[in-house]
Design a protein around this motif. Structure first.
Motif, short mmCIF file in Angstrom:
data_model
loop_
_atom_site.label_atom_id
_atom_site.label_comp_id
_atom_site.label_asym_id
_atom_site.label_seq_id
_atom_site.Cartn_x
_atom_site.Cartn_y
_atom_site.Cartn_z
N TRP A 1 0.81 -1.22 0.00
CA TRP A 1 0.00 0.00 0.00
C TRP A 1 0.84 1.27 0.00
O TRP A 1 0.30 2.38 0.13
CB TRP A 1 -0.95 -0.01 1.19
CG TRP A 1 -2.11 -0.92 0.95
CD1 TRP A 1 -2.24 -2.22 1.33
CD2 TRP A 1 -3.30 -0.60 0.23
NE1 TRP A 1 -3.43 -2.72 0.90
CE2 TRP A 1 -4.12 -1.75 0.22
CE3 TRP A 1 -3.76 0.54 -0.41
CZ2 TRP A 1 -5.36 -1.79 -0.39
CZ3 TRP A 1 -5.01 0.51 -1.02
CH2 TRP A 1 -5.79 -0.64 -1.01
N GLY A 2 2.16 1.16 -0.11
CA GLY A 2 3.02 2.34 -0.19
C GLY A 2 3.16 3.09 1.11
O GLY A 2 3.38 4.30 1.12
N VAL A 3 3.06 2.38 2.21
CA VAL A 3 3.21 3.00 3.53
C VAL A 3 4.62 2.71 4.02
O VAL A 3 5.07 1.57 4.01
CB VAL A 3 2.15 2.45 4.53
CG1 VAL A 3 2.39 2.98 5.93
CG2 VAL A 3 0.75 2.80 4.05
N ASP A 4 5.32 3.75 4.45
CA ASP A 4 6.69 3.63 4.93
C ASP A 4 6.79 2.56 6.02
O ASP A 4 5.89 2.44 6.86
CB ASP A 4 7.15 4.99 5.48
CG ASP A 4 8.61 5.02 5.80
OD1 ASP A 4 8.99 4.47 6.86
OD2 ASP A 4 9.38 5.58 5.01
N GLN A 5 7.86 1.81 6.03
CA GLN A 5 8.05 0.72 6.99
C GLN A 5 8.20 1.21 8.43
O GLN A 5 8.02 0.44 9.37
CB GLN A 5 9.27 -0.12 6.59
CG GLN A 5 9.11 -0.82 5.25
CD GLN A 5 7.95 -1.82 5.25
OE1 GLN A 5 7.95 -2.78 5.99
NE2 GLN A 5 6.95 -1.57 4.41
N ASP A 6 8.50 2.50 8.63
CA ASP A 6 8.58 3.08 9.96
C ASP A 6 7.19 3.30 10.57
O ASP A 6 7.05 3.43 11.77
CB ASP A 6 9.34 4.41 9.90
CG ASP A 6 9.33 5.16 11.22
OD1 ASP A 6 9.85 4.61 12.22
OD2 ASP A 6 8.80 6.29 11.27
N LEU A 7 6.17 3.34 9.71
CA LEU A 7 4.82 3.66 10.17
C LEU A 7 4.01 2.40 10.47
O LEU A 7 4.05 1.43 9.72
CB LEU A 7 4.10 4.49 9.11
CG LEU A 7 4.77 5.82 8.76
CD1 LEU A 7 4.01 6.53 7.66
CD2 LEU A 7 4.90 6.71 10.00
N ILE A 8 3.27 2.46 11.57
CA ILE A 8 2.42 1.35 11.98
C ILE A 8 0.97 1.80 11.84
O ILE A 8 0.46 2.55 12.68
CB ILE A 8 2.71 0.93 13.44
CG1 ILE A 8 4.19 0.59 13.60
CG2 ILE A 8 1.81 -0.23 13.85
CD1 ILE A 8 4.62 0.44 15.06
N PRO A 9 0.28 1.37 10.78
CA PRO A 9 -1.13 1.76 10.61
C PRO A 9 -2.02 1.15 11.69
O PRO A 9 -1.85 -0.01 12.07
CB PRO A 9 -1.50 1.19 9.23
CG PRO A 9 -0.19 0.93 8.56
CD PRO A 9 0.77 0.60 9.66
N PHE A 10 -2.99 1.97 12.19
CA PHE A 10 -3.94 1.45 13.19
C PHE A 10 -5.37 1.90 12.93
O PHE A 10 -6.28 1.58 13.69
CB PHE A 10 -3.50 1.82 14.61
CG PHE A 10 -3.42 3.30 14.89
CD1 PHE A 10 -4.53 4.00 15.34
CD2 PHE A 10 -2.23 3.99 14.71
CE1 PHE A 10 -4.46 5.36 15.62
CE2 PHE A 10 -2.13 5.35 14.99
CZ PHE A 10 -3.26 6.04 15.44
N PHE A 11 -5.60 2.61 11.83
CA PHE A 11 -6.95 3.02 11.45
C PHE A 11 -6.96 3.28 9.95
O PHE A 11 -6.01 3.81 9.39
CB PHE A 11 -7.35 4.32 12.17
CG PHE A 11 -8.71 4.81 11.74
CD1 PHE A 11 -9.84 4.41 12.42
CD2 PHE A 11 -8.85 5.65 10.66
CE1 PHE A 11 -11.10 4.84 12.01
CE2 PHE A 11 -10.09 6.08 10.24
CZ PHE A 11 -11.22 5.67 10.92
N GLY A 12 -8.05 2.94 9.31
CA GLY A 12 -8.24 3.32 7.92
C GLY A 12 -8.63 2.16 7.04
O GLY A 12 -8.81 1.03 7.50
#
Length: 135
Positions: free
Chosen positions: A49-60
């Protein structure tokens, strides 16, 4: 609160939130905050999904996601193009920005803004001003 503690409790703590107040104003939240298991499963989908590996998604819904930066502790709201829609200095600032009730938005005919961005420096200044106004 540590990152892992936040991620384990955000679904419960934010279950009544219908919106969030960010540097660009009020944003309605559609969907639910992810469970800890959903967060863990989502880590493997970041690259797709093109989200940086440093970021932890928790909503969306993966088109728009709210993430926790594992290196800085900032909370970042990303749009489908992965531009920052809003950000908060830490998890507590994010939790304080959640709104249980959102006012009805204007009709789509009267609202013409499609996309807006704000620099992180300006976002920090706005957040500081908002924090200073709290009683």
């Amino acid at each position: 609160m540590g990152h892992d503690d936040f991620l384990r409790t955000v679904q419960t703590r934010a279950r009544r939130a219908s919106g969030v107040i960010g540097a660009n104003g009020q944003m309605r939240l559609h969907g639910h905050f992810w469970s800890y298991d959903e967060i863990q499963s989502g880590l493997a989908l970041r690259r797709d999904w093109g989200v940086d590996q440093d970021l932890i998604p928790f909503f969306g819904d993966w088109h728009e996601v709210i993430c926790l930066s594992s290196s800085t502790g900032r909370v970042i709201y990303l749009d489908d193009s992965r531009h920052v829609m809003s950000s908060w200095s830490d998890t507590e600032a994010f939790m304080e920005s959640l709104a249980v009730e959102m006012p009805e938005s204007e009709s789509s005919e009267s609202s013409r803004l499609v996309h807006s961005e704000i620099s992180s420096g300006l976002a920090d200044k706005v957040q500081a001003l908002l924090q200073a106004k709290k009683p």
